[in-house]
Structure formats: structure tokens, C-alpha cells
Design a protein around this motif. Structure first.
Motif, PDB file in Angstrom:
ATOM      1  N   TRP A  84     -28.630 -36.346  54.989  1.00 29.72           N
ATOM      2  CA  TRP A  84     -29.454 -36.672  56.019  1.00 29.72           C
ATOM      3  C   TRP A  84     -30.682 -35.487  55.427  1.00 29.72           C
ATOM      4  CZ3 TRP A  84     -31.084 -31.792  58.567  1.00 29.72           C
ATOM      5  CH2 TRP A  84     -32.248 -32.100  59.401  1.00 29.72           C
ATOM      6  N   GLY A  85     -32.168 -35.654  55.950  1.00 29.38           N
ATOM      7  CA  GLY A  85     -33.179 -34.005  55.286  1.00 29.38           C
ATOM      8  C   GLY A  85     -34.078 -34.820  54.127  1.00 29.38           C
ATOM      9  N   SER A  86     -34.262 -34.041  54.182  1.00 32.90           N
ATOM     10  CA  SER A  86     -36.011 -34.255  52.840  1.00 32.90           C
ATOM     11  C   SER A  86     -35.417 -32.938  52.082  1.00 32.90           C
ATOM     12  CB  SER A  86     -36.528 -34.729  53.444  1.00 32.90           C
ATOM     13  OG  SER A  86     -37.807 -34.482  54.243  1.00 32.90           O
ATOM     14  N   PRO A 132     -37.106 -27.061  55.402  1.00 33.55           N
ATOM     15  CA  PRO A 132     -37.279 -28.516  54.935  1.00 33.55           C
ATOM     16  C   PRO A 132     -35.522 -27.872  53.498  1.00 33.55           C
ATOM     17  CG  PRO A 132     -38.034 -26.970  52.900  1.00 33.55           C
ATOM     18  CD  PRO A 132     -38.024 -26.429  54.983  1.00 33.55           C
ATOM     19  N   HIS A 155     -38.085 -26.831  61.650  1.00 34.61           N
ATOM     20  CA  HIS A 155     -38.912 -27.726  60.269  1.00 34.61           C
ATOM     21  C   HIS A 155     -38.624 -26.302  58.751  1.00 34.61           C
ATOM     22  CE1 HIS A 155     -41.503 -29.771  63.597  1.00 34.61           C
ATOM     23  NE2 HIS A 155     -40.939 -28.227  64.195  1.00 34.61           N
ATOM     24  N   LYS A 176     -27.895 -29.000  60.953  1.00 34.26           N
ATOM     25  CA  LYS A 176     -28.974 -30.066  61.447  1.00 34.26           C
ATOM     26  C   LYS A 176     -29.170 -29.932  62.325  1.00 34.26           C
ATOM     27  CE  LYS A 176     -28.674 -34.710  61.675  1.00 34.26           C
ATOM     28  NZ  LYS A 176     -29.439 -35.180  63.329  1.00 34.26           N
ATOM     29  N   THR A 227     -32.183 -30.663  51.989  1.00 40.08           N
ATOM     30  CA  THR A 227     -31.087 -31.947  51.877  1.00 40.08           C
ATOM     31  C   THR A 227     -29.566 -31.430  52.480  1.00 40.08           C
ATOM     32  OG1 THR A 227     -32.683 -33.463  50.931  1.00 40.08           O
ATOM     33  CG2 THR A 227     -30.499 -34.513  51.283  1.00 40.08           C
ATOM     34  N   MET A 245     -31.924 -27.266  61.739  1.00 41.71           N
ATOM     35  CA  MET A 245     -33.374 -27.212  60.622  1.00 41.71           C
ATOM     36  C   MET A 245     -34.090 -28.337  61.411  1.00 41.71           C
ATOM     37  SD  MET A 245     -30.637 -28.050  57.032  1.00 41.71           S
ATOM     38  CE  MET A 245     -32.140 -28.744  55.920  1.00 41.71           C
ATOM     39  N   GLU A 246     -33.831 -29.418  61.888  1.00 39.29           N
ATOM     40  CA  GLU A 246     -34.519 -30.257  62.560  1.00 39.29           C
ATOM     41  C   GLU A 246     -35.460 -29.461  63.261  1.00 39.29           C
ATOM     42  OE1 GLU A 246     -33.095 -34.284  63.518  1.00 39.29           O
ATOM     43  OE2 GLU A 246     -31.651 -32.354  64.782  1.00 39.29           O
ATOM     44  N   VAL A 283     -31.011 -22.664  52.521  1.00 36.46           N
ATOM     45  CA  VAL A 283     -32.413 -23.236  53.747  1.00 36.46           C
ATOM     46  C   VAL A 283     -33.008 -22.166  53.786  1.00 36.46           C
ATOM     47  CG1 VAL A 283     -30.806 -25.596  54.097  1.00 36.46           C
ATOM     48  CG2 VAL A 283     -31.093 -23.649  55.463  1.00 36.46           C
TER      49      VAL A 283
END
Length: 537
Positions: free
Chosen positions: A100-102, A166, A164, A157, A168, A160-161, A457
Motif C-alpha cells: 500500500w502507498g507509493s 509519502p 499525505h 496507513k 510504501t 499517512m493518508e 516515514v
């Protein structure tokens, strides 16, 4: 996104001033600390979800390479929570990697899922009481680690959403760890080439982490097979050539050789094929060896000695030595100092769970039952300091997380979900693993894991520092060389016959969370179940 732009974006999103790579984060990063506390609260809100995951996987009790129910369950959980899942990775049907993520950093969260032969055990019962006699069970506690990672990942998650941030998140399985059967193949398949940090979890009786060389060994797992000729064992034995003779001659030779091996080595074997029946000279026979040592070169030397013994045994018995099969391998473990320090700081903030009187009663009763363990109960105090490299490695167990640790900065978070003083790989190690002890230990581990993920992160300099240690200290002189040969493939046939034998009966005991609050409830077990007290008359 470039490394510099990633750093700026992350630090701005976290509400902090960007700092140069390899410097410490600014003191009093209130935004990050607030996010960590939010993650801890989110983890706590998922306690029932975590308990159900622990109990569900415990009830499946699947041996290495046969974890089909466990894999199906976990992949369904991850897909339903927004992860894309790559199944059957590295040619292993029960292995997967979910993402999940990028962008950067790429954080890989791993934990083992397989269990132990003949370790079936009713949880919460302080003596040997199998659910199914002879069946496998979670006599190490691998049913609990994925809950640590998944609960932590979902909490992070969510943040992070919203923020915003970044990055993974990848969740992967330590499939067939008890066979050290897959992680070297994951490396060979390139599954960790773009990973920045690997955070592994493993069940323990303490909440801790370490850096540097771990006490223990790496290994190579090798099967030697011989082919002779059948004959009537009584009527015409001289016309036969016994493959079993070669196996026994190899074992005898190896046992004589032990006197002249290093103290740190560990080597052991089982005869997997001893022939068909006594009145037929065995045409086929096989023996399976683990050769363990504390570094790559000495593992190779043990392996070469084993090959020599096998060739000599085949010549003495007058039989053919077939091509050897490598069934697994593991490098010795070396963990990253920077990531360990980051994790340790979070461990000190979370601390050990608050054990109930019932938890302590179960622990002490089991320790007393085993006789060789002090009845001191569950651990109530963290270690005083972060554990560093071992000063003298005298050998011990192995884990193929070692292969990951020599390819990417890695640590193993050990979380307190089991009882101290147990023998390991035994029914006794399964007793706590679907009880409040495991449930509380998983929650403590998930909180630490979530906080560490947020550090990584939100503070890109930590990732850079971790790689500096990896490149300039850990791998400065020692370079990873796979123990696997080009022709070796995952031994996915292992344990199939055993699971085919027991799975139909085991299915009757799979946990049903739609009907029962806990697996203890489903089994009708009072927690804790202790032996009645006896008094002298």
C-alpha cells in the motif's frame, strides 16, 4: 520524487523544519509525537481485531509450505483494507507480499506463519492436553506476528493518508521459517531490492530489540539420498545393496567427526526414508541434515564435510549417491544499529503489558509443570539497556531473517506474547498463544511497530543513517553470498502428507469469530485451567 524533495515534503507534512541528512531530529517534535500517540490509540481500538487474528491463525495450525488457510485468511484481510497483494511469490504458493502507498521510504513488515510438528495443544491449559493427538500446532507462537504488523500498518496507513505522507508499506510472510525455507529465495527473486528498511517481528517473553551480530547460527539444510538394489533380505541378501546402510554409515561417521568440530557448530539429522519393509533390502533411503555455524565460511565447510561423508558412505555400501537437495538455508543474523535504537526508544515509551493474576497463574503453573523452569511467572520489567552485538557467539538457533538482514537494514522486534523458561518447538510453547497473554503481547508489539514506522516515514535522515551503518560498518568487510545454488528450488512438497493426514480433523476446530468471542470460548476452556491443588493428608 528525489531524495531531497522527499525529505522536504515529509518534514513539511510532519510540521517540522527539514534537517540535513544524518543529523538528529529536532528536539520536541510535537507533531510527530502527537501522531505517535494517535497511532497508539488507534492500535488499542483494534484489540478485538488483533485477538481474532491471533486466535484464527492459531486454530489453523499449519506446517511450513502448507499454510494455505492462513495465507487465504491474511490476504483477504489485507485486500479488504486496501492493500494490493502479490501471491505465490518466489515460486512459493503460500507466500505473499502485500503493498500500500507509493514512494519512499519502502518499509517491509514481515513475520512468520508456520507451526511445529506434533505441537497440538489446548490453549490456557497448564499441562499437555492436545486438541488432536499427534497433530501440528503453534508450539513457537508464529500465529501472533502478523497481527502485530497488520494492526500497526493499518494505524499508520490511516495517518499517512490524512497527512499525505509519502511512503510504501509492504507486509510479507515468513513462510516455512521452521524449515528456513523461503527468505533466501525472496532475496534471489529481487523482492527486497527497493526496500529501505525491514521491520521483522517475532514472538518472545520480553519486549526488546537488538543490533549487531545476534547470538546464534546460520545454516544449510541438505537432504542426502542413496539408491541401491533390492533383494530378499533372508533368502538372497548378498544380491542386494542397501541404501539404508549408506545412511547409517554416514550418520556414524558424522557422529565420530563431532569431536573435532568447533564448539559453535550445531548439526543434527533425521532419516526421512529408511526403506519399505524389513524383508526387502532397501533400494532407497534418505537422511536430512542441518549444518549450522556462526558465519558463511564455516557453514560451507560443514556442508563440504557432509558431502564427503555421504560420498564415502555410498562407496562403503556399494550404492549410488543421488544429487543432493538443499531444502533451506539461512545466513547468521545482523541487525541495524540505527533502526534498533529508534525501536528501543519506542519500546521504553510503551513498556510491558499489565498482566492479570490469571495470566501470572497460568505462567507459573506451566513453569512448575515443566519442572526444569523456575516458576517466576511472566516478565514484568524491561531490559535495562538496548542489546548490542554478542561478544562471543557460541552458536544456537537460526532464522532466515538473516538473509534479509544482509541485504537491507533490518531489525527484529521481539514482543511479549509467551511464557519465559519454555523448551521451544514444543507443545508447552503453544499454551499461551491463544490466551490474553498473547493478545496483550501483540498489542504492545503493534504499538511499538506503529511508532517506529512513523519515525521512518517522518524522519528521512533515519533511513539514510541506517544505510550508512549498513554500508560502512555491517557490510564493509562481509559481503552476502547466497548459500543457495542455482539449481535449488523451494521445497514446497514438504509437510504435505502430514497436513493431508490431519487437516480434515483440524478443520472441525477452526475458530469461528462470528459465533464465539475468543478461541478459548469456542473450545469451552476456563482461563486459566490449572491442576487441582493437592494437600498432604
Amino acid at each position: 520524487m528525489t531524495g531531497r524533495s522527499w525529505l522536504i515534503a515529509v518534514m513539511l507534512a510532519a510540521g517540522a523544519v527539514a534537517v540535513p541528512v544524518a543529523q538528529k531530529a529536532p528536539k520536541g517534535n510535537a507533531k510527530l509525537e502527537a501522531l505517535k500517540q494517535e497511532a497508539v490509540a488507534d492500535v488499542e481500538s483494534r484489540a478485538v481485531f488483533a485477538q481474532q487474528m491471533v486466535d484464527q491463525i492459531f486454530s489453523y495450525g499449519e506446517l511450513g509450505f502448507q499454510e494455505f488457510e492462513t495465507t487465504r485468511y491474511l490476504t483477504d484481510v489485507l485486500k479488504s483494507n486496501g492493500f494490493s497483494v502479490q501471491e505465490g511469490i518466489a515460486g512459493v504458493p503460500t507466500a505473499f507480499m502485500a503493498s500500500w502507498g507509493s514512494g519512499k521510504p519502502v518499509i517491509a513488515l514481515g513475520s512468520d506463519i508456520d507451526c511445529i510438528p506434533q505441537a497440538s495443544q489446548k490453549p490456557g491449559v497448564a499441562w499437555h492436553e492436545p486438541i488432536i493427538e499427534g497433530a501440528p500446532g503453534h508450539g513457537e507462537g508464529h500465529n501472533s506476528g502478523q497481527a502485530v504488523n497488520i494492526v500497526a500498518a493499518l494505524a499508520v496507513k490511516k495517518i499517512m493518508e490524512r497527512e499525505h505522507l509519502p511512503g510504501t508499506l509492504r507486509i510479507w510472510t515468513g513462510t516455512a521459517e521452521e524449515l528456513v525455507g523461503t527468505k533466501a529465495y525472496f532475496i534471489r527473486a529481487g523482492l527486497f531490492k527497493d526496500v529501505d528498511v525491514a521491520l521483522f517481528t517475532h514472538v518472545s517473553d520480553q519486549l526488546d530489540v537488538s543490533w549487531g551480530q545476534r547470538d546464534g547460527t546460520g545454516l544449510v539444510s541438505v537432504q542426502y539420498s542413496f539408491r541401491g538394489e533390492t533383494a530378499h533380505a533372508a533368502g538372497n541378501p548378498w544380491r542386494g545393496r542397501s541404501a539404508l546402510d549408506a545412511v547409517e554409515l554416514m550418520d556414524i561417521g558424522w557422529n565420530f567427526r563431532r569431536e573435532h568440530l568447533r564448539l559453535s557448530q550445531r548439526s543434527h539429522s533425521v532419516i526421512t526414508d529408511g526403506g519399505d519393509q524389513p524383508n526387502v533390502v532397501p533400494r532407497s533411503a534418505s537422511v536430512w541434515y542441518y549444518f549450522r555455524e556462526t558465519d558463511y565460511q564455516h557453514i560451507k565447510e560443514l556442508w563440504e564435510t557432509g558431502d564427503t561423508m555421504a560420498k564415502a558412505a555410498s562407496m562403503m555400501a556399494g550404492v549410488e549417491l543421488l544429487p543432493t537437495k538443499v531444502l533451506g538455508s539461512a545466513w547468521p543474523q545482523h541487525f541495524n544499529k540505527v533502526v534498533a535504537e529508534t525501536t528501543w526508544a519506542n519500546i521504553q515509551k510503551i513498556g510491558l503489558p499489565k498482566w492479570s493474576d490469571d495470566d501470572q497463574q497460568l505462567a507459573k503453573a506451566l513453569q512448575k509443570e515443566l519442572k526444569n523452569a523456575k516458576a517466576e511467572g511472566l516478565t514484568v520489567k524491561l531490559r535495562d539497556d538496548l542489546q548490542g552485538p554478542v561478544k562471543e557467539n557460541n552458536g544456537g538457533g537460526s532464522d532466515d531473517i538473516g538473509d534479509i538482514s544482509w541485504n537491507v537494514p533490518t531489525v527484529t522486534l521481539r514482543y511479549p506474547a509467551n511464557i519465559p523458561g519454555l523448551p521451544g518447538h514444543n507443545w508447552a510453547n503453544a499454551i499461551a498463544m491463544a490466551t490474553p497473554i498473547a493478545h496483550k503481547g501483540v498489542m504492545a508489539g503493534a504499538k511499538v511497530q506503529a511508532m517506529t514506522m512513523l519515525d521512518l516515514v517522518s524522519r528521512p535522515e533515519l533511513v539514510q543513517q541506517a544505510w550508512d551503518y549498513f554500508k560502512n560498518e555491517q557490510t564493509k568487510e562481509t559481503k552476502y553470498q547466497p548459500l543457495l545454488r542455482d539449481q535449488d528450488q523451494p521445497a514446497i512438497w514438504l509437510n504435505k502428507a502430514t497436513m493431508d493426514k490431519y487437516r480434515p480433523e483440524m478443520k472441525k476446530y477452526y475458530y469461528d469469530p462470528t459465533r464465539y468471542k475468543t478461541y478459548l470460548d469456542q473450545l469451552g476452556i476456563k482461563y486459566p485451567t490449572l491442576r487441582p491443588a493437592t494437600t498432604n493428608q
